[in-house]
Design an enzyme around this catalytic site. Structure first.
Site, PDB file in Angstrom:
ATOM      1  N   TYR A  59       0.822  -1.203   0.000  1.00 54.95           N
ATOM      2  CA  TYR A  59       0.000   0.000   0.000  1.00 54.95           C
ATOM      3  C   TYR A  59       0.869   1.271   0.000  1.00 54.95           C
ATOM      4  CZ  TYR A  59      -4.358  -2.441   1.434  1.00 54.95           C
ATOM      5  OH  TYR A  59      -5.478  -3.220   1.518  1.00 54.95           O
ATOM      6  N   GLY A  60       2.134   1.095   0.420  1.00 54.62           N
ATOM      7  CA  GLY A  60       2.980   2.238   0.756  1.00 54.62           C
ATOM      8  C   GLY A  60       3.189   3.280  -0.317  1.00 54.62           C
TER       9      GLY A  60
ATOM     10  N   CYS B  53      -1.046  -1.641  10.484  1.00 55.34           N
ATOM     11  CA  CYS B  53      -0.358  -1.164   9.288  1.00 55.34           C
ATOM     12  C   CYS B  53      -0.276   0.359   9.406  1.00 55.34           C
ATOM     13  CB  CYS B  53      -1.181  -1.549   8.068  1.00 55.34           C
ATOM     14  SG  CYS B  53      -0.599  -0.869   6.514  1.00 55.34           S
ATOM     15  N   ASN B  54       0.913   0.883   9.272  1.00 54.73           N
ATOM     16  CA  ASN B  54       1.065   2.340   9.392  1.00 54.73           C
ATOM     17  C   ASN B  54       0.389   3.080   8.247  1.00 54.73           C
ATOM     18  OD1 ASN B  54       3.151   3.098  11.646  1.00 54.73           O
ATOM     19  ND2 ASN B  54       3.749   1.136  10.780  1.00 54.73           N
ATOM     20  N   THR B  55       0.547   2.536   7.049  1.00 49.35           N
ATOM     21  CA  THR B  55      -0.007   3.221   5.883  1.00 49.35           C
ATOM     22  C   THR B  55      -1.532   3.306   6.004  1.00 49.35           C
ATOM     23  OG1 THR B  55       1.845   2.340   4.614  1.00 49.35           O
ATOM     24  CG2 THR B  55       0.007   3.243   3.360  1.00 49.35           C
TER      25      THR B  55
ATOM     26  N   CYS C 147       7.038   1.291   9.983  1.00 49.40           N
ATOM     27  CA  CYS C 147       6.463   0.416   8.957  1.00 49.40           C
ATOM     28  C   CYS C 147       6.599  -0.999   9.512  1.00 49.40           C
ATOM     29  CB  CYS C 147       7.220   0.556   7.647  1.00 49.40           C
ATOM     30  SG  CYS C 147       6.821  -0.744   6.454  1.00 49.40           S
ATOM     31  N   THR C 148       5.535  -1.761   9.364  1.00 50.04           N
ATOM     32  CA  THR C 148       5.499  -3.071  10.033  1.00 50.04           C
ATOM     33  C   THR C 148       6.549  -4.052   9.505  1.00 50.04           C
ATOM     34  OG1 THR C 148       3.746  -3.638   8.494  1.00 50.04           O
ATOM     35  CG2 THR C 148       3.095  -2.899  10.686  1.00 50.04           C
ATOM     36  N   HIS C 149       7.145  -3.761   8.353  1.00 56.51           N
ATOM     37  CA  HIS C 149       8.186  -4.651   7.811  1.00 56.51           C
ATOM     38  C   HIS C 149       9.555  -4.416   8.468  1.00 56.51           C
ATOM     39  CE1 HIS C 149       5.369  -5.650   4.714  1.00 56.51           C
ATOM     40  NE2 HIS C 149       6.256  -6.373   4.043  1.00 56.51           N
TER      41      HIS C 149
HETATM   42  N1  DGL Z   1       2.290  -2.523   6.368  1.00 62.43           N
HETATM   43  C1  DGL Z   1       2.774  -1.351   5.706  1.00 62.43           C
HETATM   44  C2  DGL Z   1       3.073  -0.258   6.759  1.00 62.43           C
HETATM   45  O1  DGL Z   1       3.196  -0.525   7.938  1.00 62.43           O
HETATM   46  C3  DGL Z   1       3.994  -1.612   4.870  1.00 62.43           C
HETATM   47  C4  DGL Z   1       3.753  -2.433   3.645  1.00 62.43           C
HETATM   48  C5  DGL Z   1       3.020  -1.698   2.541  1.00 62.43           C
HETATM   49  O2  DGL Z   1       3.581  -0.741   1.960  1.00 62.43           O
HETATM   50  O3  DGL Z   1       1.919  -2.108   2.243  1.00 62.43           O
HETATM   51  O4  DGL Z   1       3.185   0.886   6.382  1.00 62.43           O
END
Ligand code: DGL
Length: 282
Positions: free
Chosen positions: A44-45, A75-77, A195-197
């Site tokens: 999603y980022g 998810c932050n996004t 970001c969760t990654h």
């Molecule tokens: N889960 C998303 C976040 O925490 C990162 C992965 C994405 O870009 O979808 O922002």
């Protein structure tokens, strides 16, 4: 109105939210959980505000329809671009005032504002999260004394998902992003992995901070602050807590391919996962 009881829904655009779910589950294993990863449409980022909002809203509705009274946007996004809109505009239209959606940004801010001595904090996150300025807006409300310096890292998520976190290419990209952020504010003493990654490359970032001769900088992954904040929320909101079922089950759903899910999910979760289905109708 019929009041339903059900699991806690945990949503992420893909796998990363499992790093948050891992800590929530560790702290509160007694509840039932449904994890939903929109792997078929991730990342999603680098997507627009409207698209992230639309996809996240669909996922929240899906989890509600699966019986979840409470959904965590792990998810932050999604938290940055959709949470407020969903809370203010969509939840009131659902006809069930007891449904709740929570995100990851506020718990992160509360913890890192406490941790930082210099009150100069760095944020590493996706393009969409940084562009939303959600962290800045939350900080202005609760901790105006904090100076935040953000760095969008659009190349990180794909490299991590490709399993390239131990390569020289990843090292150089991560170092460049951290150096640019640090040069912009050399008083930073705490860095949010927004970001969760990114928790997956904690040791690489620590190595880079050592190379930069700043091993004292604190790295802040989000799993634990989000988990503790949720526990506190449930304590303060018995009307939500009593609607959660407690059989200790976890179910995993993805909109992506099944083969990849089990393997990659294990990386984020640290244990075996059997995904239930990939037939997600949005
Ligand atoms: N889960 C998303 C976040 O925490 C990162 C992965 C994405 O870009 O979808 O922002």
């Amino acid at each position: 109105m019929i009041v339903n009881h059900g699991p806690i829904g945990v949503f992420d655009s893909g796998f990363g939210g499992l790093s948050i779910f891992r800590e929530i589950h560790k702290l509160m294993p007694q509840y039932d959980y449904i994890f939903l990863g929109d792997n078929g449409r991730a990342p999603y980022g680098d997507r627009s505000f409207e698209v992230v909002y639309q996809f996240t809203n669909q996922a929240v509705r899906r989890l509600f329809s699966m019986g979840c009274p409470l959904v965590i946007l792990a998810c932050n996004t999604a938290s940055a671009r959709a949470l407020r809109n969903i809370q203010v505009n969509d939840l009131p239209k659902l006809g069930d005032p007891t449904k709740r959606v929570l995100g990851v940004i506020r718990p992160t801010i509360e913890r890192c504002a406490d941790l930082s001595y210099s009150k100069h904090i760095g944020l590493l996150a996706t393009q969409a999260t940084v562009a939303s300025r959600s962290y800045e807006m939350e900080l202005e409300k609760s901790h105006p004394e904090v100076k935040l310096t953000s760095r969008a890292c659009p190349r990180w998520v794909r490299l991590i998902e490709q399993g390239l976190q131990d390569t020289p290419e990843m090292h150089d990209i991560v170092k460049e992003d951290i150096e640019v952020m640090y040069d912009a504010d050399p008083e930073i003493d705490t860095i949010i992995l927004g970001c969760t990654h990114y928790p997956l490359i904690t040791s690489l970032i620590q190595r880079i901070l050592q190379e930069m001769e700043h091993p004292e900088i604190i790295l802040m992954p989000q799993g634990r602050p989000v988990a503790y904040s949720l526990k506190d929320y449930l304590f303060r909101h018995p009307e939500v807590e009593t609607r959660l079922t407690r059989r200790g089950t976890c179910k995993f759903y993805t909109s992506g391919t099944l083969t990849n899910f089990d393997h990659l999910a294990e990386l984020f979760l640290g244990r075996n996962v059997r995904v239930q289905a990939n037939h997600i109708e949005w």
